[in-house]
Design an enzyme around this catalytic site. Structure first.
Site, mmCIF file in Angstrom:
data_model
loop_
_atom_site.group_PDB
_atom_site.id
_atom_site.type_symbol
_atom_site.label_atom_id
_atom_site.label_comp_id
_atom_site.label_asym_id
_atom_site.label_seq_id
_atom_site.Cartn_x
_atom_site.Cartn_y
_atom_site.Cartn_z
ATOM 1 N N HIS A 22 48.807 -14.186 20.061
ATOM 2 C CA HIS A 22 48.235 -13.661 20.803
ATOM 3 C C HIS A 22 47.924 -14.578 22.229
ATOM 4 C CE1 HIS A 22 46.677 -10.040 17.757
ATOM 5 N NE2 HIS A 22 48.146 -9.703 18.417
ATOM 6 N N GLY A 23 48.294 -14.123 23.064
ATOM 7 C CA GLY A 23 48.761 -15.276 24.630
ATOM 8 C C GLY A 23 47.076 -15.653 25.041
ATOM 9 N N ASP A 24 46.275 -14.524 24.365
ATOM 10 C CA ASP A 24 44.630 -15.390 25.076
ATOM 11 C C ASP A 24 43.587 -16.117 23.783
ATOM 12 O OD1 ASP A 24 44.195 -12.995 23.922
ATOM 13 O OD2 ASP A 24 43.084 -11.704 24.867
ATOM 14 N N GLU A 25 44.311 -16.304 22.721
ATOM 15 C CA GLU A 25 43.780 -16.839 21.885
ATOM 16 C C GLU A 25 44.499 -18.404 21.706
ATOM 17 O OE1 GLU A 25 43.297 -12.555 19.951
ATOM 18 O OE2 GLU A 25 43.735 -13.635 19.010
ATOM 19 N N ASN A 61 51.823 -8.708 17.987
ATOM 20 C CA ASN A 61 50.831 -8.153 16.000
ATOM 21 C C ASN A 61 51.631 -6.937 16.372
ATOM 22 O OD1 ASN A 61 50.355 -9.397 13.518
ATOM 23 N ND2 ASN A 61 48.121 -9.050 14.322
ATOM 24 N N ARG A 62 52.144 -5.871 16.839
ATOM 25 C CA ARG A 62 52.387 -4.417 16.534
ATOM 26 C C ARG A 62 53.997 -4.549 16.767
ATOM 27 N NH1 ARG A 62 48.053 -6.256 16.007
ATOM 28 N NH2 ARG A 62 45.842 -5.061 16.679
ATOM 29 N N HIS A 98 44.673 -16.576 15.004
ATOM 30 C CA HIS A 98 44.065 -15.925 15.936
ATOM 31 C C HIS A 98 42.178 -16.243 16.237
ATOM 32 C CE1 HIS A 98 46.774 -12.816 15.536
ATOM 33 N NE2 HIS A 98 47.742 -13.973 14.423
ATOM 34 N N TYR A 122 40.196 -2.269 10.062
ATOM 35 C CA TYR A 122 40.430 -2.129 10.960
ATOM 36 C C TYR A 122 42.567 -1.652 10.669
ATOM 37 C CZ TYR A 122 41.137 -5.486 14.372
ATOM 38 O OH TYR A 122 41.453 -6.904 14.935
ATOM 39 N N GLU A 154 41.186 -15.568 11.118
ATOM 40 C CA GLU A 154 40.773 -15.503 12.864
ATOM 41 C C GLU A 154 39.750 -16.646 12.575
ATOM 42 O OE1 GLU A 154 40.701 -13.228 14.804
ATOM 43 O OE2 GLU A 154 42.369 -11.842 13.719
HETATM 44 ZN ZN LIG Z 1 45.129 -12.308 17.558
#
Ligand SMILES: [Zn+2]
Ligand SMILES: *[C@@H]1O[C@H](CO)[C@@H](O)[C@H](O)[C@H]1NC(C)=O
Ligand SMILES: *[C@@H]1O[C@H](CO)[C@@H](O)[C@H](O)[C@H]1NC(C)=O
Length: 482
Positions: free
Chosen positions: A115-118, A176-177, A216, A276, A298
């Site tokens: 994810h670009g913002d991680e 990631n989807r 992440h 989730y 994470e």
């Molecule tokens: Zn992520």
């Protein structure tokens, strides 16, 4: 309010939301069930460029990778697995005492910045590579990793998203989807997927990874499959290797400074679907289509901690990262599989009783690496079409080396040939001749028998003069051979 104050305000908002909705890390579907989530979607409270202060830009990251490759060229190799939508190379650092060479050793991969913002993961991965380079001579664990594992590190899977300070890639797709999902039928194809996703899919066809982890931000927990449930409800959904995964996730969380102390997640680990459910995630796909045991880690509640905190976060994660990588060689059942008649390595399948997941030995070297939770008894079976399966029980302490030597199934025919000629090469024409001779009720004249016998003599002479090449025999002395 000045511009700086505005951006600070945005960061504070971001932090508040990431505390309220930690699940934004892997992200969820934007349903009314999680009304807060889209507050963090791109566009709304997009963090200002200021948050990246002190973080490496994409150009700096590339320089760091190249500098590492030069400084540590004796234990590394730099290669690219493809390009992002924006055309940036997806650089990988391979670390091993024989980088780029196939060896009967397990491979592990780390992927950052999905994810670009991680961005914390990409910083830690550069630190990890350099730490291994600086310590593999003097630190036993670093040495163990370099000598026994092929470690592949992709610091950024989504450099475009990073440049844009957003979650998705340049086409705004959440990577990631974007992977094939087990609940959408027959879709293990690359067509229509993002270039970054395709690059990972191609990579897994070229290299057989035993285990891996993607890094992440937005929470502090080690997440393991399954990520999706059939019912689409939030529920613990165990995959066949649940025990193994819980063990691996535990290695990470318990080696971490404080991940295992989590109040939200017992032991600092969670089944993805129990947290989730998500669909199209990378970890489930790795396990289903490549037999690779992947975790989603994470590693920081705050997605953009102040860059001055990065050295501390690295210290919190250093032993976790090292122990997780070492686990692929320090745990499980490992070995090679050979044919009993000519010693040829066999790319057979390995199955463990009670675990509905088949792992493959590598084509070529025929080595397999089957991670399993330690301190348990397992029945391990090797099978290969055309050969008799063999199975054996092992009491696994931590690691067991177990080689298999399989007997060919077509016993009778090859026996006849072995007595006719002291070479093991069989060809279709040989087999056909033997087949005809094997029918006693066949009414043939003496002339035909004599002609066939003469032909057989010619054939066997020809094959005895040309013995099959590569009569490789198992070389290594191993504690257990079955
Ligand atoms: Zn992520
Ligand atoms: C772990 O330590 C960090 C830094 O001290 C802190 O912010 C975080 O809340 C701690 N988490 C847990 C689960 O203890
Ligand atoms: C084993 O897994 C496959 C899918 O990988 C499934 O089709 C099959 O039903 C499973 N078998 C058992 C006994 O659970």
């Amino acid at each position: 309010m000045s511009w700086i104050r505005l951006s600070e305000f945005a960061i504070i908002l971001l932090n508040v939301f990431s505390i309220i909705y930690p699940a934004i890390a892997r992200g969820g579907e934007y349903t009314s069930q999680f009304p807060g989530r889209h507050l963090l979607d791109d566009g709304d409270s997009k963090p200002s460029a200021d948050v990246a202060k002190g973080y490496m830009s994409n150009a700096e990251l590339e320089n760091a990778i190249m500098a590492f490759g030069e400084r540590c060229s004796n234990i590394s190799r730099i290669y690219s697995i493809g390009r992002s939508v924006g055309g940036l190379p997806l650089w990988v650092m391979e670390i091993s005492d024989n980088p780029g060479r196939e060896e009967p050793e397990p491979a592990f991969k780390f992927i950052g910045n999905v994810h670009g913002d991680e961005p914390v993961g990409r910083e830690l991965l550069i630190l990890l590579a350099n730490w291994l380079c600086d310590n593999y001579v003097k630190d036993p664990l670093a040495k163990f990793i370099v000598e026994n594992v092929h470690l592949h590190i992709l610091p950024s899977m989504n450099p475009d998203g990073f440049a844009l300070r957003k979650r998705g890639n340049a086409k705004n797709v959440d990577l990631n989807r974007d992977f094939p999902d087990q609940f959408f039928s027959n879709n293990n194809v690359e067509d229509g997927r993002q270039p970054e996703t395709k690059a990972i899919m191609r990579w897994l066809r070229r290299i057989q990874f035993t285990a891996s982890a993607s890094l992440h931000g937005g929470a502090l927990v080690a997440n393991y499959p399954w990520d999706g449930t059939q019912s689409k409800r939030r529920d613990y959904y165990a995959c066949p290797d649940d025990e193994t995964f819980r063990y691996l996730a535990g290695v990470y969380s318990h080696s971490h400074y404080n991940m295992s102390l989590s109040k939200e997640f017992p032991e600092g680990i969670t089944n993805g679907a129990a947290w989730y459910p998500i669909y199209g995630g990378m970890q489930d796909w790795n396990y289903i289509h490549a037999g690779c045991l992947e975790l989603t880690l994470e590693i920081s509640d705050n997605k953009w901690p102040n860059a001055s905190e990065l050295p501390t976060i690295w210290e919190y994660n250093r032993m976790s990262m090292l122990n997780l990588v070492a686990t692929v060689a320090k745990n499980g059942v490992h070995g090679r599989i050979f044919s009993s008649d000519n010693g040829k390595p066999l790319p057979a399948s390995i199955m463990v009783e009670g675990i509905n997941q088949t792992m493959k030995a590598r084509v070529g070297l025929a080595d397999y690496h089957r991670l399993l939770a330690p301190k348990m008894k397992y029945e391990v079976k090797a099978s290969m079409p055309g050969y008799k399966s063999k199975s054996t029980a092992v009491m696994l302490e931590n690691v067991t080396t177990l080689d298999f030597i399989l007997d060919p199934e077509a016993g009778r025919v090859s026996k006849v040939l072995e007595t006719a000629c002291d070479c093991t090469g069989t060809t279709k024409s040989n087999l056909e001749v033997v087949d005809i001779l094997a029918h006693p009720q066949l009414e043939v004249s003496l002339l035909v028998v004599v002609t066939l016998a003469f032909l057989l003599l010619l054939l066997t002479r020809k094959f005895c003069l040309n013995p099959p090449k590569q009569r490789q025999l198992p070389v290594s002395k191993r504690p257990i051979i079955v």
